[in-house]
Every structure is written in structure tokens, then in C-alpha cells.
Design a protein around this motif. Structure first.
Motif, mmCIF file in Angstrom:
data_model
loop_
_atom_site.group_PDB
_atom_site.id
_atom_site.type_symbol
_atom_site.label_atom_id
_atom_site.label_comp_id
_atom_site.label_asym_id
_atom_site.label_seq_id
_atom_site.Cartn_x
_atom_site.Cartn_y
_atom_site.Cartn_z
ATOM 1 N N MET A 1 0.849 -1.193 0.000
ATOM 2 C CA MET A 1 0.000 0.000 0.000
ATOM 3 C C MET A 1 0.884 1.242 0.000
ATOM 4 S SD MET A 1 -2.749 1.082 2.936
ATOM 5 C CE MET A 1 -3.866 -0.283 2.822
ATOM 6 N N ILE B 1 0.780 5.134 1.437
ATOM 7 C CA ILE B 1 0.041 6.050 2.310
ATOM 8 C C ILE B 1 0.801 7.373 2.400
ATOM 9 C CG2 ILE B 1 -0.903 4.149 3.711
ATOM 10 C CD1 ILE B 1 0.998 5.158 5.983
ATOM 11 N N ALA C 1 -3.435 8.802 5.074
ATOM 12 C CA ALA C 1 -4.349 8.524 3.961
ATOM 13 C C ALA C 1 -3.748 7.430 3.087
ATOM 14 C CB ALA C 1 -4.551 9.785 3.125
ATOM 15 N N GLU C 2 -4.625 6.588 2.561
ATOM 16 C CA GLU C 2 -4.194 5.537 1.631
ATOM 17 C C GLU C 2 -4.327 6.103 0.219
ATOM 18 O OE1 GLU C 2 -6.535 2.075 2.377
ATOM 19 O OE2 GLU C 2 -6.246 1.302 0.332
ATOM 20 N N ASN C 3 -3.302 5.939 -0.575
ATOM 21 C CA ASN C 3 -3.295 6.577 -1.896
ATOM 22 C C ASN C 3 -3.235 5.559 -3.018
ATOM 23 O OD1 ASN C 3 -3.274 9.127 -0.668
ATOM 24 N ND2 ASN C 3 -1.055 8.991 -0.401
ATOM 25 N N SER D 1 -7.729 9.057 -2.661
ATOM 26 C CA SER D 1 -7.142 9.049 -1.314
ATOM 27 C C SER D 1 -8.234 8.668 -0.332
ATOM 28 C CB SER D 1 -6.636 10.442 -0.918
ATOM 29 O OG SER D 1 -5.337 10.638 -1.351
ATOM 30 N N ALA E 1 -6.190 5.498 6.298
ATOM 31 C CA ALA E 1 -5.667 4.374 5.520
ATOM 32 C C ALA E 1 -6.095 3.069 6.188
ATOM 33 C CB ALA E 1 -4.141 4.453 5.485
ATOM 34 N N ARG E 2 -6.363 2.061 5.349
ATOM 35 C CA ARG E 2 -6.862 0.793 5.895
ATOM 36 C C ARG E 2 -5.710 -0.085 6.403
ATOM 37 N NH1 ARG E 2 -10.702 -0.306 0.851
ATOM 38 N NH2 ARG E 2 -8.884 0.651 -0.121
ATOM 39 N N ARG F 1 -0.924 2.990 11.991
ATOM 40 C CA ARG F 1 -1.227 4.404 11.676
ATOM 41 C C ARG F 1 -0.454 5.306 12.631
ATOM 42 N NH1 ARG F 1 -6.938 2.830 10.537
ATOM 43 N NH2 ARG F 1 -7.706 3.796 12.428
ATOM 44 N N SER G 1 -2.960 14.534 -1.567
ATOM 45 C CA SER G 1 -3.507 13.422 -0.782
ATOM 46 C C SER G 1 -4.110 13.889 0.544
ATOM 47 C CB SER G 1 -2.422 12.380 -0.524
ATOM 48 O OG SER G 1 -1.405 12.924 0.295
#
Ligand SMILES: Nc1ncnc2c1ncn2[C@@H]1O[C@H](COP(=O)(O)OP(=O)(O)O)[C@@H](O)[C@H]1O
Ligand SMILES: [Mg+2]
Length: 365
Positions: A188, A190, A208-210, A220, A224-225, A231, A276
Motif C-alpha cells: 500500500m 500512504i 491517507a491511503e493513496n 485518497s 488508511a486501511r 497508523r 492526498s
């Protein structure tokens, strides 16, 4: 420390959509803005009080600009360091010229990050194809060749999977200032937007997940997962970076996230507000733009907690033609950057949606 009263004038170098959204946030806090930008018809000039349309190397225009603003900031990192140094002789300028110098050059950036104990991809600077051959014996394939300066949206880079691909990639980049990075098979990508005030106070937004399409940010998702403790770890690294830089303003840190060690490697940093983090306009009490203005004006930093899960979709090129669709969607917060020509690959606007529950979606690391 400088503390600017409402009515003060914030000078912004650069007139793109980031400058535009910074100017809008500045207005909300009662400040005036003065955009300095060489380009005709730039997105920021529609929302600013004053404009200087001059080159970043025009010393006379720069000094004139410095004399009519109370603080200077910038919205993109490819401004000459000398420009920021010159302005700073006349007016406080944040982030500093030293920060710009570090982040403008991928080699300086990686040297700095490793010096402060932050992991990156393995890397080597090379000037000739012969040096690249030697460096790749250590870094090994696959690898990514990048120009050290002026790259964006994947421009100025090439992936080389085997020695046979090296010559073509070297010729394509056509530069003697190259950095070679080991290819990171990440799970991933982020980013963390971190803010530091003039007094050293630090506040970060949720990671944030990008997700990129054609090397351009497409989506974005915040948060984020990844697991909450991860995190927190990413936020810790971002805090460390802004503290070490003695940074003032908002800075973006892009990470590769892997399920094996090291979980986090920093890909790059950007000394500015970032695509993002656009979801923060609707998803947080304080947006990244307001936070940047607060930091450079000597105001306390604002709350960055999320109201819910946020998704920001970039509108690239012709995506902007679907405006009627977004306007009808009650969940869509639609932003148009005021650009007239929707060229392919051009960022024309974005849409943010807030979903009320956090952490209910499936994908997770
Ligand atoms: N070393 C690497 N390993 C794996 N993927 C990479 C690497 N470097 C870059 N990429 C991919 O290319 C994208 C763009 O690279 P980046 O260095 O962030 O340049 P840009 O300035 O264009 O954003 C990254 O977001 C990532 O998807
Ligand atoms: Mg990048």
C-alpha cells in the motif's frame, strides 16, 4: 516568532490549485493574499486580492513583492532556493530555504531521511550508465531510475527489470543526475500530512491511503486501511521528520507500506500542502490549507480529527465534464479548480465524500 493579525497579507509563490485553496483558507481566517506566479490564467488568481505575474528569478519584482507582504510561503517545490533566500532577507518565509534544498533533490532528501534514522528504498546517485551498471550490482533488479530533480506524477522515472532494459531507460531519462532506487514491492502507499508551528507544536492528520492511476493520484482514503498501531507509527515518523527539519507549515510524507520488515519506508516528502490531503477540507475541523496558514501566521494549530471515513477522488482531464453528476450527488463535495482547458492528465478538480463510520471497510493490513 511572528504572529500576524487578521488583515495581514500572505504572499504565496505559485498559482496552482494548491495556491488557490491556500488563498481561500487564508480568507476564512481574515487574511489577504498576494499570489506571485509567472503563469497566465492561473487557478489562484481568481481568488486572491493581489497578483504579481513575474518570473521567480526577477529580483526587482521579488523585492517589490517582499515589501508588500507580511509573510511568504510556497505551493510547489520547484522554486529556486535562491528565490526563497532572497525573499527571506526582506520578509519571514516559511518553509525555509534549507527545507526546500533538501526536498528538491531526491538524493539530498534520501540522505537526510537516512541520517535521521528513517528508512527509505536502497539508493545510489549515478552520473553515467557505467556507474549505473555498478550500482545495480548492489541495489539489484528490479530498480527505479529517477531524475534527481523536477520529477512529478511519475515523470522523470523508469523501472528497469533486468540489465537488458538499462540502456533504453538511461537514454529515455537523458540526464546525468540520476538516482537509482531499489524497487519496493509495497502492499500500500500512504501519506501523512504533518504540521509544525513556529513554536514547535506538531499536529498530524490521519494517514491517507493513496491509489494511483497512470502515475497520477486517483483516490485518497482516510484513514488508511491499516491497523491503528501502524497508523500511529506512520504519524510518529512524520512528526520526527518535521521536528528534525524545524519545519514551519504543512509537509507531506509519502510512505510505502509492506507486510514484512521494514513495514514503512519513506518514498518522498513534499514541503507543502498535498493532493492526498484534500479530504481534510470537509472531513476535519481544520483543513490542511487552514493548518498551513495557521502555522506560518503564528496561530495555534487546529484540530485534525476525522469526522468519518473520507474518500477524495481526483478529477483528471475530461472527468470534469461529469460536473452535473457530482452536483446531483448529495454526498459529493465538489471542487473545480477554475482551469479552462481539460488536457489529459491535468488535475481539474476533486470530489470528497464522507462516510459516517470509520474502519468498516474490508481491505486491511
Ligand atoms: N522505489 C520504488 N519502488 C516501488 N515503486 C515506486 C518506487 N519509486 C516510485 N514508485 C512508484 O512511482 C510513484 C511515483 O514516484 P515518486 O517517487 O513518488 O515520484 P513523483 O514525484 O512522481 O510522485 C510512487 O507513488 C510509486 O507508486
Ligand atoms: Mg510521489
Amino acid at each position: 516568532m511572528i504572529k500576524l493579525e487578521p488583515g495581514s497579507v500572505i504572499g504565496i509563490l505559485g498559482g496552482g490549485q494548491l495556491g488557490r485553496m491556500l488563498a481561500m483558507a487564508a480568507a476564512q481566517l481574515g487574511y489577504h493574499t498576494h499570489i506571485y506566479c509567472p503563469d497566465e490564467k492561473n487557478p489562484a488568481e481568481q481568488v486572491t486580492n493581489r497578483l504579481s505575474r513575474s518570473s521567480y528569478t526577477d529580483e526587482v519584482a521579488l523585492i517589490r513583492f517582499a515589501k508588500v507582504v507580511d509573510v511568504v510561503t510556497y505551493e510547489f517545490e520547484n522554486i529556486p532556493v535562491e528565490t526563497v533566500e532572497l525573499l527571506n532577507q526582506h520578509v519571514p518565509t516559511f518553509p525555509s530555504a534549507q527545507v526546500l534544498q533538501v526536498s528538491q533533490d531526491r538524493l539530498h532528501e534520501k540522505n537526510f531521511l537516512n541520517k535521521i534514522g528513517v528508512e527509505t528504498a536502497p539508493y545510489a546517485a549515478v552520473m553515467t550508465e557505467g556507474e549505473a551498471v555498478e550500482a545495480l550490482k548492489i541495489i539489484t533488479y528490479p530498480a527505479v531510475l529517477k531524475t534527481r530533480r523536477f520529477g512529478y506524477d511519475g515523470k522523470g522515472q523508469a523501472i528497469v527489470k533486468s540489465p537488458e532494459e538499462l540502456s533504453a531507460a538511461w537514454a529515455m531519462l537523458n540526464s546525468s543526475d540520476i538516482i537509482i532506487e531499489g524497487f519496493i514491492p509495497f502492499d500500500m502507499e500512504i501519506s501523512v500530512l504533518a504540521a509544525r508551528g513556529q513554536d514547535g507544536e506538531i499536529k498530524c492528520f490521519d494517514p491517507a491511503e493513496n491509489i494511483h492511476k497512470n502515475h497520477i493520484l486517483d483516490l485518497s482514503i482516510a484513514p488508511a486501511r491499516i491497523a491503528p498501531h501502524l497508523r500511529a507509527q506512520a504519524v510518529g515518523i512524520a512528526c520526527h521528520i518535521v521536528a528534525e527539519l524545524e519545519y514551519v507549515g504543512v509537509l507531506a510524507v509519502e510512505f510505502f507500506v509492506s507486510s514484512s520488515d521494514p513495514v514503512f519506508r519513506v518514498n518522498e516528502i513534499a514541503p507543502r500542502v498535498h493532493n492526498s490531503g484534500h479530504w481534510s477540507i470537509e472531513a476535519c475541523p481544520t483543513s490542511q490549507f487552514e493548518q498551513h496558514i495557521r502555522a506560518i501566521c503564528g496561530l495555534p494549530l487546529g484540530d485534525t480529527s476525522l469526522y468519518g471515513r473520507a474518500e477524495m477522488k481526483n478529477l483528471i482531464g475530461d472527468d470534469i465534464l461529469d460536473v452535473a453528476l457530482y452536483l446531483k450527488d448529495p454526498d459529493a463535495n465538489f471542487h473545480h479548480y477554475g482551469k479552462t482547458h481539460a488536457r489529459p492528465g491535468r488535475k481539474m478538480g476533486h470530489v470528497t465524500r464522507i462516510l459516517p463510520t470509520v474502519g468498516t471497510n474490508k481491505k486491511s493490513i
